[in-house]
Design a protein around this motif. Sequence first.
Motif, short mmCIF file in Angstrom:
data_model
loop_
_atom_site.label_atom_id
_atom_site.label_comp_id
_atom_site.label_asym_id
_atom_site.label_seq_id
_atom_site.Cartn_x
_atom_site.Cartn_y
_atom_site.Cartn_z
N TYR A 1 0.84 -1.19 0.00
CA TYR A 1 0.00 0.00 0.00
C TYR A 1 0.88 1.25 0.00
N MET A 2 0.31 2.35 -0.41
CA MET A 2 1.06 3.59 -0.59
C MET A 2 1.90 3.95 0.64
N ASN A 3 1.32 3.80 1.83
CA ASN A 3 2.02 4.20 3.05
C ASN A 3 3.29 3.40 3.30
N ASN A 4 3.44 2.26 2.62
CA ASN A 4 4.62 1.40 2.80
C ASN A 4 5.46 1.27 1.53
N ASN A 5 5.21 2.12 0.53
CA ASN A 5 5.96 2.02 -0.73
C ASN A 5 7.46 2.21 -0.55
N GLY A 6 7.86 2.90 0.51
CA GLY A 6 9.27 3.14 0.76
C GLY A 6 10.08 1.89 1.02
N LEU A 7 9.43 0.82 1.50
CA LEU A 7 10.16 -0.42 1.78
C LEU A 7 10.81 -0.97 0.52
N ALA A 8 10.04 -1.04 -0.57
CA ALA A 8 10.58 -1.55 -1.83
C ALA A 8 11.70 -0.66 -2.36
N GLY B 1 13.53 16.33 -5.19
CA GLY B 1 12.78 16.28 -3.95
C GLY B 1 13.16 17.38 -2.99
N LYS B 2 12.23 17.70 -2.11
CA LYS B 2 12.50 18.70 -1.08
C LYS B 2 12.39 18.05 0.29
N LYS B 3 12.87 18.74 1.28
CA LYS B 3 12.96 18.15 2.61
C LYS B 3 11.60 17.79 3.19
N ASN B 4 10.61 18.60 2.95
CA ASN B 4 9.32 18.39 3.58
C ASN B 4 8.31 17.84 2.58
N ASN B 5 8.08 16.52 2.60
CA ASN B 5 7.11 15.89 1.70
C ASN B 5 5.91 15.35 2.48
N ASP B 6 5.54 16.02 3.57
CA ASP B 6 4.52 15.49 4.47
C ASP B 6 3.15 15.32 3.82
N SER B 7 2.90 16.02 2.72
CA SER B 7 1.58 15.96 2.12
C SER B 7 1.33 14.68 1.34
N HIS B 8 2.36 13.90 1.07
CA HIS B 8 2.19 12.66 0.30
C HIS B 8 2.75 11.50 1.11
N ASN B 9 1.86 10.58 1.49
CA ASN B 9 2.27 9.47 2.35
C ASN B 9 3.35 8.59 1.74
N LEU C 1 5.71 9.43 -0.49
CA LEU C 1 6.98 10.15 -0.47
C LEU C 1 7.55 10.23 0.94
N ARG C 2 6.67 10.46 1.89
CA ARG C 2 7.11 10.55 3.27
C ARG C 2 7.73 9.23 3.73
N ASP C 3 7.11 8.12 3.36
CA ASP C 3 7.63 6.80 3.74
C ASP C 3 8.99 6.54 3.08
N ASN D 1 16.13 9.66 5.88
CA ASN D 1 15.89 11.10 5.71
C ASN D 1 16.62 11.71 4.52
N GLN D 2 16.97 10.87 3.55
CA GLN D 2 17.49 11.41 2.29
C GLN D 2 16.29 11.72 1.40
N PHE D 3 16.25 12.91 0.88
CA PHE D 3 15.08 13.35 0.12
C PHE D 3 15.41 13.84 -1.29
N ASN D 4 16.68 13.83 -1.66
CA ASN D 4 17.06 14.44 -2.94
C ASN D 4 17.02 13.45 -4.10
N PHE D 5 15.92 12.69 -4.16
CA PHE D 5 15.61 11.90 -5.36
C PHE D 5 14.73 12.76 -6.26
N TYR D 6 14.63 12.37 -7.52
CA TYR D 6 13.81 13.12 -8.47
C TYR D 6 12.37 12.63 -8.43
N ARG D 7 11.48 13.54 -8.72
CA ARG D 7 10.05 13.24 -8.67
C ARG D 7 9.40 13.59 -10.00
N LEU D 8 8.64 12.64 -10.52
CA LEU D 8 7.78 12.90 -11.67
C LEU D 8 6.38 13.10 -11.11
N ARG D 9 5.95 14.36 -11.05
CA ARG D 9 4.67 14.72 -10.45
C ARG D 9 3.58 14.67 -11.51
N ILE D 10 2.65 13.76 -11.36
CA ILE D 10 1.57 13.58 -12.33
C ILE D 10 0.29 14.19 -11.75
#
Length: 196
Positions: free
Chosen positions: A67-74, A108-116, A118-120, A127-136
Amino acid sequence: MAIKLIAGLGNIGARYFNTRHNVGSKYVELLAKKYRVILSKSDMLCGYVGKLALENNVVYLLIPDSYMNNNGLAISKFVDFYQLHVEEILIAHDDLDLPPGVIRIKLGKKNNDSHNGLRDIVVRLNNQFNFYRLRIGIGHPGEKSKVINFVLNKPSIYEKLRIDNVINEVILYTENIAAKNFVKVMNQLHSYKPNV
């Protein structure tokens, strides 16, 4: 450093197929289809994985099996296994702040709290956040209280056509994305006009 991993965020399961929250995973699915890449289940990497061979680069494709909230594991497992730098990652995800038919690429920016999702990812990457984002872009329901229901449901036919069209358009620039020629990509996409 070129992009080595393109991951599409979403929720796993038939209930969420083609919902607004899954446009990131849909982008990766359509990208794999365009290049005839098979996405195979990997229990070790907690997702569906494929390998895209471009003229000057090899890019892995990933859709997390969660689920989205756990996408960071992969994402974190992939980064650890392949020893990737975060700057070699592009995360495709839905964006409430952009209307349907609009795509933007940004670091990416430091504060991604609005998207679960990205936050995960940020938490699991220490706490590394400088990956690239394709915002759709998926648009916004207008009220914060309606957001959860909005993202977990399917877009209208009109919105879906706009989203699908712009995803297909950005796929045409895959080699430029992998090479981080983002200025060229965005110059093309900023002038792109959906035909619906």
